[in-house]
Write a protein that holds these residues in place. Structure first.
Motif, PDB file in Angstrom:
ATOM      1  N   THR A 281       4.887   0.761   0.646  1.00 28.85           N
ATOM      2  CA  THR A 281       5.918   0.719  -0.402  1.00 28.85           C
ATOM      3  C   THR A 281       6.246   2.092  -0.976  1.00 28.85           C
ATOM      4  O   THR A 281       7.252   2.255  -1.667  1.00 28.85           O
ATOM      5  CB  THR A 281       5.465  -0.185  -1.562  1.00 28.85           C
ATOM      6  OG1 THR A 281       4.164   0.233  -1.973  1.00 28.85           O
ATOM      7  CG2 THR A 281       5.434  -1.639  -1.141  1.00 28.85           C
ATOM      8  N   ASP A 282       5.392   3.073  -0.723  1.00 30.50           N
ATOM      9  CA  ASP A 282       5.669   4.417  -1.242  1.00 30.50           C
ATOM     10  C   ASP A 282       4.913   5.451  -0.422  1.00 30.50           C
ATOM     11  O   ASP A 282       3.971   5.111   0.292  1.00 30.50           O
ATOM     12  CB  ASP A 282       5.298   4.526  -2.728  1.00 30.50           C
ATOM     13  CG  ASP A 282       3.887   4.071  -3.019  1.00 30.50           C
ATOM     14  OD1 ASP A 282       3.512   2.952  -2.587  1.00 30.50           O
ATOM     15  OD2 ASP A 282       3.125   4.821  -3.662  1.00 30.50           O
TER      16      ASP A 282
ATOM     17  N   LEU B 154      -2.232   4.583 -10.887  1.00 28.87           N
ATOM     18  CA  LEU B 154      -1.991   5.154  -9.573  1.00 28.87           C
ATOM     19  C   LEU B 154      -2.822   6.424  -9.430  1.00 28.87           C
ATOM     20  O   LEU B 154      -3.428   6.885 -10.393  1.00 28.87           O
ATOM     21  CB  LEU B 154      -0.495   5.438  -9.389  1.00 28.87           C
ATOM     22  CG  LEU B 154       0.398   4.246  -8.994  1.00 28.87           C
ATOM     23  CD1 LEU B 154      -0.014   3.700  -7.631  1.00 28.87           C
ATOM     24  CD2 LEU B 154       0.388   3.111  -9.991  1.00 28.87           C
ATOM     25  N   GLU B 155      -2.839   6.981  -8.236  1.00 31.00           N
ATOM     26  CA  GLU B 155      -3.710   8.118  -7.975  1.00 31.00           C
ATOM     27  C   GLU B 155      -3.046   9.441  -8.380  1.00 31.00           C
ATOM     28  O   GLU B 155      -1.824   9.566  -8.407  1.00 31.00           O
ATOM     29  CB  GLU B 155      -4.065   8.170  -6.484  1.00 31.00           C
ATOM     30  CG  GLU B 155      -4.991   7.052  -6.042  1.00 31.00           C
ATOM     31  CD  GLU B 155      -4.328   5.684  -5.980  1.00 31.00           C
ATOM     32  OE1 GLU B 155      -3.104   5.608  -5.751  1.00 31.00           O
ATOM     33  OE2 GLU B 155      -5.044   4.675  -6.176  1.00 31.00           O
TER      34      GLU B 155
ATOM     35  N   VAL C  22      -3.348   3.471   0.984  1.00 30.02           N
ATOM     36  CA  VAL C  22      -4.190   3.197  -0.189  1.00 30.02           C
ATOM     37  C   VAL C  22      -3.608   2.033  -0.987  1.00 30.02           C
ATOM     38  O   VAL C  22      -2.398   1.892  -1.118  1.00 30.02           O
ATOM     39  CB  VAL C  22      -4.335   4.454  -1.093  1.00 30.02           C
ATOM     40  CG1 VAL C  22      -2.990   4.968  -1.581  1.00 30.02           C
ATOM     41  CG2 VAL C  22      -5.246   4.172  -2.293  1.00 30.02           C
ATOM     42  N   GLY C  23      -4.524   1.205  -1.492  1.00 26.25           N
ATOM     43  CA  GLY C  23      -4.127   0.077  -2.337  1.00 26.25           C
ATOM     44  C   GLY C  23      -5.287  -0.340  -3.225  1.00 26.25           C
ATOM     45  O   GLY C  23      -6.281   0.384  -3.326  1.00 26.25           O
ATOM     46  N   MET C  24      -5.148  -1.504  -3.862  1.00 23.34           N
ATOM     47  CA  MET C  24      -6.150  -1.938  -4.841  1.00 23.34           C
ATOM     48  C   MET C  24      -6.665  -3.341  -4.556  1.00 23.34           C
ATOM     49  O   MET C  24      -7.113  -4.038  -5.472  1.00 23.34           O
ATOM     50  CB  MET C  24      -5.545  -1.891  -6.251  1.00 23.34           C
ATOM     51  CG  MET C  24      -5.015  -0.519  -6.643  1.00 23.34           C
ATOM     52  SD  MET C  24      -4.097  -0.569  -8.182  1.00 23.34           S
ATOM     53  CE  MET C  24      -3.323   1.066  -8.166  1.00 23.34           C
TER      54      MET C  24
ATOM     55  N   ALA D  28       0.832  -1.198   0.000  1.00 24.30           N
ATOM     56  CA  ALA D  28       0.000   0.000   0.000  1.00 24.30           C
ATOM     57  C   ALA D  28       0.864   1.244   0.000  1.00 24.30           C
ATOM     58  O   ALA D  28       2.040   1.208   0.400  1.00 24.30           O
ATOM     59  CB  ALA D  28      -0.912   0.001   1.229  1.00 24.30           C
ATOM     60  N   GLY D  29       0.285   2.347  -0.449  1.00 29.12           N
ATOM     61  CA  GLY D  29       0.958   3.635  -0.391  1.00 29.12           C
ATOM     62  C   GLY D  29       0.550   4.367   0.878  1.00 29.12           C
ATOM     63  O   GLY D  29      -0.595   4.247   1.321  1.00 29.12           O
TER      64      GLY D  29
ATOM     65  N   TYR E  98      -4.996  11.834  -3.896  1.00 32.56           N
ATOM     66  CA  TYR E  98      -4.305  11.634  -2.610  1.00 32.56           C
ATOM     67  C   TYR E  98      -4.820  12.627  -1.563  1.00 32.56           C
ATOM     68  O   TYR E  98      -5.013  12.264  -0.404  1.00 32.56           O
ATOM     69  CB  TYR E  98      -2.786  11.759  -2.774  1.00 32.56           C
ATOM     70  CG  TYR E  98      -2.152  10.568  -3.478  1.00 32.56           C
ATOM     71  CD1 TYR E  98      -2.529   9.265  -3.154  1.00 32.56           C
ATOM     72  CD2 TYR E  98      -1.174  10.745  -4.449  1.00 32.56           C
ATOM     73  CE1 TYR E  98      -1.954   8.171  -3.794  1.00 32.56           C
ATOM     74  CE2 TYR E  98      -0.586   9.658  -5.092  1.00 32.56           C
ATOM     75  CZ  TYR E  98      -0.987   8.373  -4.769  1.00 32.56           C
ATOM     76  OH  TYR E  98      -0.420   7.299  -5.394  1.00 32.56           O
TER      77      TYR E  98
END
Ligand code: HPA
Length: 270
Positions: free
Chosen positions: A232-233, A190-191, A207-209, A112-113, A196
């Motif tokens: 991860t980011d 990505l967003e 956030v993820g999918m 996830a970000g 964001y």
């Protein structure tokens, strides 16, 4: 769907998937957990009746039965996403199968970000609640009430006892375990910065999918479920850099030993 569930379950029982207690969905950042599993049976998703048809990217997907930390487990090595073109009923069909095989607990991982910028890439977040922003529900189909309560309760979608155990394992092992709300977006893009900002305002920490559909169905089925994200980011709208997939994978790998400790120790205690 009942007929399909019965048929698929029969197929797997015949293959030797004997009353697993725990289901695990291996996301990015937990793939190496498989090295600690005593694998008894492994079946490619392609061969399992009614499992979604594999996409090119997905030919490696496998359902694995084995022993981990002394417990009988069934493991999804690879998951299905809404953005691949499957329906949410397809995405969550394996969860219904794992339940019919006998699991009472499902453990989920994902990448996830970070929306909450107190969290840094390479760190880990326990999901304590979620926002379903997929624009769909895995329970929105005719006949869902034959499988459980249509208006499934979501007051505590992530099990408090499992979460407490994760917290104490993290403490014992000196692992920084953040906690927060996971927002599921459809993707696969990505967003944007504006998205964001929105995700922050509406209460997301990450956030993820993925994950949210499987968690909804777990609650529909009365499974105890817990989920952990590898960050991860960092999704800072005021300083947004293009996403670098190699870096995302590197960050997931960095967190992997800690993720493995969390999952293995929890399973030992169950
Ligand atoms: N959005 C942003 N960053 C991410 C995601 C996502 O869905 N998944 C992993 N890092």
């Amino acid at each position: 769907m009942i007929k399909e569930i019965e048929e698929t379950t029969e197929y797997l029982i015949h293959k030797g998937f004997d009353k697993p207690e725990i289901g695990i969905i291996l996301g990015t950042g937990l793939g190496q957990l498989i090295n600690d599993v005593e694998i008894i049976h492994s079946v490619s998703y392609n061969h399992i009746p009614y499992f979604p048809t594999a996409t090119v990217e997905f030919h490696k997907g496998k359902l694995i039965y084995g022993i981990l930390s002394g417990k009988k487990v069934v493991i999804m090595q690879g998951r299905f996403h809404l953005y691949e073109g499957y329906s949410l009923q397809d995405v969550t069909f394996p969860v219904r199968i794992m339940k019919r095989l006998g699991i009472s607990t499902l453990l989920v991982s994902n990448a996830a970000g970070a929306i909450n910028l107190d969290m840094k890439k390479g760190e880990i977040m326990l999901i304590t609640d979620h926002l379903n922003l997929l624009g769909d529900s895995p329970l929105a189909f005719k006949g869902v009430s034959l499988l459980g309560e249509r208006f499934a309760d979501m007051s505590e979608p992530y099990d408090n006892d499992l979460n407490d155990q994760f917290r104490s394992i993290a403490k014992e092992n000196d692992i920084t375990l953040h906690e927060g709300v996971y927002a599921a977006m459809l993707g696969p893009q990505l967003e944007t910065k504006a998205e964001y900002r929105m995700l922050k305002i509406i209460g997301s920490d990450a956030v993820g999918m993925s994950t949210v559909p499987e968690v909804i169905v777990s609650n529909h089925l009365g499974l105890r479920v817990a989920a952990v994200s590898v960050i991860t980011d960092e999704c800072d709208p005021d300083n947004l850099k293009p996403v670098n997939i190699d870096e995302i994978i590197a960050m997931a790998n960095k967190a992997e030993p800690q993720m493995i400790t969390l999952f293995k120790s929890l399973i030992e205690k169950l």
